[in-house]
Design an enzyme around this catalytic site. Structure first.
Site, short mmCIF file in Angstrom:
data_model
loop_
_atom_site.label_atom_id
_atom_site.label_comp_id
_atom_site.label_asym_id
_atom_site.label_seq_id
_atom_site.Cartn_x
_atom_site.Cartn_y
_atom_site.Cartn_z
N ASN A 47 4.54 2.83 11.13
CA ASN A 47 3.66 3.71 11.92
C ASN A 47 3.36 3.13 13.30
O ASN A 47 2.42 3.56 13.96
CB ASN A 47 2.33 3.91 11.18
CG ASN A 47 2.54 4.45 9.79
OD1 ASN A 47 3.26 5.42 9.59
ND2 ASN A 47 1.91 3.83 8.81
N HIS A 133 -6.17 11.73 2.84
CA HIS A 133 -5.77 10.37 2.46
C HIS A 133 -6.64 9.81 1.32
O HIS A 133 -7.81 10.14 1.19
CB HIS A 133 -5.93 9.49 3.70
CG HIS A 133 -5.32 8.13 3.60
ND1 HIS A 133 -6.05 7.00 3.33
CD2 HIS A 133 -4.04 7.71 3.77
CE1 HIS A 133 -5.26 5.94 3.35
NE2 HIS A 133 -4.04 6.35 3.61
N GLU A 176 -7.90 15.52 8.07
CA GLU A 176 -7.09 14.71 8.97
C GLU A 176 -6.63 15.64 10.08
O GLU A 176 -6.40 16.83 9.84
CB GLU A 176 -5.87 14.14 8.24
CG GLU A 176 -6.25 13.17 7.14
CD GLU A 176 -5.03 12.61 6.41
OE1 GLU A 176 -3.95 12.51 7.03
OE2 GLU A 176 -5.16 12.29 5.22
N SER A 180 -0.53 12.70 7.10
CA SER A 180 0.38 11.55 7.12
C SER A 180 1.66 11.76 6.34
O SER A 180 2.64 11.07 6.60
CB SER A 180 -0.35 10.33 6.57
OG SER A 180 -0.96 10.61 5.33
N ASP A 205 -10.22 12.53 10.56
CA ASP A 205 -9.44 11.29 10.49
C ASP A 205 -8.24 11.45 11.41
O ASP A 205 -7.37 12.27 11.18
CB ASP A 205 -9.02 11.08 9.03
CG ASP A 205 -8.23 9.79 8.80
OD1 ASP A 205 -7.53 9.35 9.74
OD2 ASP A 205 -8.30 9.25 7.68
N HIS A 208 -3.16 9.15 12.47
CA HIS A 208 -1.79 9.30 12.99
C HIS A 208 -1.72 9.99 14.34
O HIS A 208 -0.64 10.16 14.90
CB HIS A 208 -0.93 10.07 11.98
CG HIS A 208 -0.73 9.31 10.71
ND1 HIS A 208 0.26 8.37 10.55
CD2 HIS A 208 -1.45 9.30 9.56
CE1 HIS A 208 0.16 7.83 9.35
NE2 HIS A 208 -0.87 8.39 8.72
N LYS A 239 -1.83 1.78 13.41
CA LYS A 239 -0.69 2.69 13.56
C LYS A 239 -0.24 2.69 15.02
O LYS A 239 0.28 1.69 15.48
CB LYS A 239 -1.03 4.03 12.96
CG LYS A 239 -1.07 3.85 11.42
CD LYS A 239 -1.62 4.95 10.60
CE LYS A 239 -1.61 4.49 9.14
NZ LYS A 239 -2.49 5.27 8.29
C1 LIG Z 1 -3.38 4.81 7.20
C2 LIG Z 1 -4.49 5.75 7.01
C3 LIG Z 1 -5.78 5.30 6.75
C4 LIG Z 1 -6.10 3.86 6.49
O1 LIG Z 1 -6.02 3.07 7.64
P1 LIG Z 1 -5.73 1.51 7.48
O2 LIG Z 1 -6.17 0.92 8.77
O3 LIG Z 1 -4.28 1.36 7.20
O4 LIG Z 1 -6.56 1.04 6.32
C5 LIG Z 1 -6.79 6.23 6.69
N1 LIG Z 1 -6.54 7.53 6.83
C6 LIG Z 1 -5.31 8.00 7.05
C7 LIG Z 1 -5.09 9.46 7.20
C8 LIG Z 1 -4.24 7.12 7.13
O5 LIG Z 1 -3.01 7.60 7.33
#
Ligand SMILES: *Cc1c(COP(=O)(O)O)cnc(C)c1O
Length: 394
Positions: A47, A133, A176, A180, A205, A208, A239
């Site tokens: 990512n 997620h 989100e 993802s 969230d 990405h 990411k």
């Molecule tokens: C990767 C991800 C997380 C977690 O983030 P990290 O820093 O890897 O713990 C949370 N929400 C989503 C949608 C993600 O893709």
């Protein structure tokens, strides 16, 4: 312990057993799996969308902070671990996201696990997209609030659930902005109108999306012009920002509340200086170098066009996350294996991470990938499919 072995055996039989895969070397979007000699694979599973994990300015920011402040901060921020550097990063994040304030967390997982229980409790209700997620769902469980899941991106279903069960307590909607595993986007403008009609809090969230979308890299809330309608936007430095750690951005009052309430913030050591320095440099790059983003967008379009020209007619989504949904777990695993033989590393994503019968190969296009490599990879994917599952191609 027979139970454990039976459980593992059942997982393996279903083709869903997870295994670690140590990487011996990684650089420039290529990796070598430990124990497989000098063979290098093109990495489509990372990512690190903007290739910032290896950017000279990010490395310099990290080294400088390490030299000045040492390896760790020695305590939680509310004890003696509160470096000025963390505040500078929070201010930079708030500018990036267009909010009054921001707060750092250890990881994105820890942010979601801490924010949600700080906002809602037993007398409240959470409305979450089915494809949210795992860290969001774990935060929901920890909160003790009632949980209502709506069909993926289906705001009519969300509204129906709101009419039936909004209740009189607080209501929190969690989505989100860019999903993802499917690489598709949440209809944020309609969602903001909906949450205002029903008097809900909205947590988005942007794991990405930050760095990849928005004129200044502020994510899809910036691109869709809904910053003012979102109560909280969280995201990760792991990411597109190329490092580790996470943040949540919102109003000054909201951030002050969270630093008093979110247990995964209060009871956990502050991020190490090298990590803060890397993130500060990465946020600066995202804001000042839109050409990084443009290059990534050009590459993701090229990759998808190559797949479509070669006969893949199913949707590939509007982002750098390109899901090639094949159906069965075994088929996805077989394709991933064949791609690895051909020099491409992509993850087979299987249940329970995605719904049954939607196992897929997930390709992450990053700035590391050259145009020739993207063309060759698309050709390889199509060749491998023609061999294993020709029915999926037109
Ligand atoms: C990767 C991800 C997380 C977690 O983030 P990290 O820093 O890897 O713990 C949370 N929400 C989503 C949608 C993600 O893709």
């Amino acid at each position: 312990m027979d139970e454990l072995r039976d459980w593992l055996q059942a997982r393996e039989t279903a083709g869903n057993l997870r295994e670690l895969r140590p990487i011996g070397r990684r650089r420039g979007g290529r990796l070598q799996l430990a124990g497989e000699g000098e063979k290098t694979l093109l990495d489509f599973s990372s990512n690190d969308y903007l290739a910032l994990s290896e950017h000279p300015e990010v490395l310099a920011g990290s080294r400088g902070a390490l030299a000045e402040w040492g390896a760790g901060v020695g305590a939680a921020r509310l004890m003696s671990g509160d470096l000025l550097l963390a505040h500078r990063l929070e201010e930079a994040v708030a500018r990036l996201k267009g909010t009054e304030a921001a707060l750092l967390f250890g990881s994105g997982y820890l942010a979601n696990a801490g924010i949600i229980p700080a906002l809602v409790g037993r007398d409240d209700v959470i409305f979450a997209d089915r494809l949210d997620h795992a860290s969001i769902y774990d935060g929901c469980r920890l909160s003790g609030a009632r949980l209502r899941r709506f069909r993926h991106n289906d705001l009519a279903h969300l509204e129906e659930l709101l009419h039936k069960g909004r209740g009189r307590g607080r209501a929190l909607i969690v989505v989100e902005s860019l999903y993802s595993m499917d690489g598709d986007r949440c209809p944020l403008q309609e969602l903001v109108a909906l949450k205002e009609r029903h008097g809900c809090l909205l947590l988005v969230d942007e794991a990405h999306a930050t760095g990849v979308f928005g004129a200044n890299g502020g994510g899809l809330i910036e691109e869709e012009g809904v910053v003012g309608g979102v109560d909280l936007a969280m995201g990760t430095f792991g990411k597109a920002l190329g490092g580790y750690g996470s943040y949540v951005a919102g109003s000054a009052a909201m951030i002050h509340y969270l630093l008093n309430r979110a247990r995964s913030f209060i009871f956990s050591t502050g991020l190490p200086p090298a990590v803060l320095g890397a993130s500060l440099a990465a946020v600066h790059l995202v804001r000042t170098r839109p050409e990084l983003r443009r290059e990534l967008h050009h590459k993701m379009v090229l990759f998808k066009e190559e797949l479509q020209r070669g006969g893949w007619s199913r949707p590939l989504g509007p982002s750098q996350i390109v899901p090639v949904v094949v159906g069965s777990s075994q088929e996805a695993a077989a394709l991933a294996g064949a791609l690895r033989e051909g020099g491409v590393f992509a993850t087979a994503v299987r249940p329970p991470t995605v719904p049954v019968n939607t196992a897929r190969l997930r390709f992450s296009v990053t700035r590391h990938h050259g145009e020739a490599a993207l063309r060759e990879t698309a050709a390889l994917i199509l060749a491998v499919m023609r061999q294993h599952c020709p029915g999926l191609l037109s």
